[in-house]
Design an enzyme around this catalytic site. Structure first.
Site, short mmCIF file in Angstrom:
data_model
loop_
_atom_site.label_atom_id
_atom_site.label_comp_id
_atom_site.label_asym_id
_atom_site.label_seq_id
_atom_site.Cartn_x
_atom_site.Cartn_y
_atom_site.Cartn_z
N GLU A 94 31.39 20.43 33.58
CA GLU A 94 30.36 19.64 34.26
C GLU A 94 30.94 18.31 34.74
O GLU A 94 31.65 17.64 34.00
CB GLU A 94 29.17 19.39 33.33
CG GLU A 94 28.43 20.65 32.91
CD GLU A 94 27.72 21.36 34.08
OE1 GLU A 94 27.60 20.75 35.17
OE2 GLU A 94 27.30 22.51 33.89
N CYS A 135 20.78 19.97 27.71
CA CYS A 135 22.24 19.82 27.86
C CYS A 135 22.55 18.55 28.64
O CYS A 135 23.46 17.80 28.28
CB CYS A 135 22.85 21.03 28.56
SG CYS A 135 22.96 22.46 27.47
N HIS A 162 29.61 23.93 30.01
CA HIS A 162 28.64 25.01 29.86
C HIS A 162 29.39 26.33 29.66
O HIS A 162 30.39 26.59 30.34
CB HIS A 162 27.73 25.11 31.09
CG HIS A 162 26.40 24.45 30.89
ND1 HIS A 162 25.94 23.43 31.67
CD2 HIS A 162 25.42 24.68 29.95
CE1 HIS A 162 24.74 23.05 31.24
NE2 HIS A 162 24.40 23.79 30.21
N1 PCA Z 1 21.62 25.11 26.88
C1 PCA Z 1 20.45 24.40 27.37
C2 PCA Z 1 20.00 23.58 26.19
C3 PCA Z 1 20.71 24.10 25.00
C4 PCA Z 1 21.77 24.96 25.54
O1 PCA Z 1 22.67 25.52 24.87
C5 PCA Z 1 20.73 23.61 28.64
O2 PCA Z 1 21.55 24.07 29.46
O3 PCA Z 1 20.13 22.55 28.85
#
Ligand code: PCA
Length: 212
Positions: free
Chosen positions: A84, A147, A169
């Site tokens: 990200e 996140c 991610h």
């Molecule tokens: N993914 C979510 C919240 C917790 C996670 O593992 C997100 O992408 O916001």
């Protein structure tokens, strides 16, 4: 995962617990494998709850005061590792968090900057992942759910403390798909490859392969 008490470590790795339709969350698996394998890495599992994720992250950052922070989260719609780039000071989603709370266009940090950019060496990490045959790419939005709350919070803390950090991610792992044949067509990655990705990221970021 670690318990309470003062603990100094060079790196904090965080993951999340289950949420939504995901009965397990590979992000906390990868964070805890890294703390088992690397010296000077502490891992913490954060709750998928607005505000509480920020609070628990901040208390761990103050307790550990790491030089490097890497947070992992699940994105069930991707089949690759997504580095990200940008955390934004917004939380907003129709999808409720694990306490049932919904947020509409609210700031994470009322007096904070609008956005922060990752300070991880994204290009070098992507090269290293791809060299190992691991699909990986940049992402310019971590969403506006929990996140992103964690990403923004860690970047805000890093900007004030001089530490560096970023957010990754990860996809679902094959075992999750195998346990739920109805989700067979969903994107995923083997857990072995995901762990290898975590190790590769840490090795690049920490500049060493300090296995326990
Ligand atoms: N993914 C979510 C919240 C917790 C996670 O593992 C997100 O992408 O916001």
């Amino acid at each position: 995962m670690t318990g309470a008490g003062i603990m100094k470590a060079r790196c904090l790795a965080t993951g999340f617990g289950p949420f939504d339709r995901f009965g397990e969350n590979p992000s906390s698996m990868v964070a805890s494998v890294l703390s088992d394998e690397f010296e000077d890495v502490v891992s913490v599992e954060l709750p998928v709850i607005y505000g509480k994720a920020r609070e628990e992250l901040l208390s761990n950052l103050e307790r550990i005061r790491p030089e490097t922070v890497i947070s992992f989260g699940l994105n069930g719609r991707i089949g690759h590792i997504a580095l990200e780039e940008i955390a934004v000071n917004i939380r907003s989603s129709e999808k409720p968090d694990n306490s049932g709370k919904v947020m509409t266009n609210e700031p994470i940090s009322p007096d904070g900057e609008l956005a922060y950019r990752t300070t991880l060496p994204v290009e070098r990490i992507l090269d290293a992942l791809r060299e190992r045959g691991i699909p990986a790419g940049r992402s310019y939005s971590a969403g506006v759910y929990i996140c992103n709350e964690v990403f923004y919070t860690l970047m805000e803390w890093c900007a004030a403390s001089g530490s560096r950090g970023g957010f990754v991610h990860v996809p679902m792992v094959s075992e999750m798909i195998a346990a739920d044949p109805a989700s067979c067509s969903m994107p995923h990655m083997s857990s072995g490859m995901l762990i290898d990705a975590g190790r590769t990221i840490l090795s690049i970021v920490m500049g060493e392969r300090a296995l326990r």
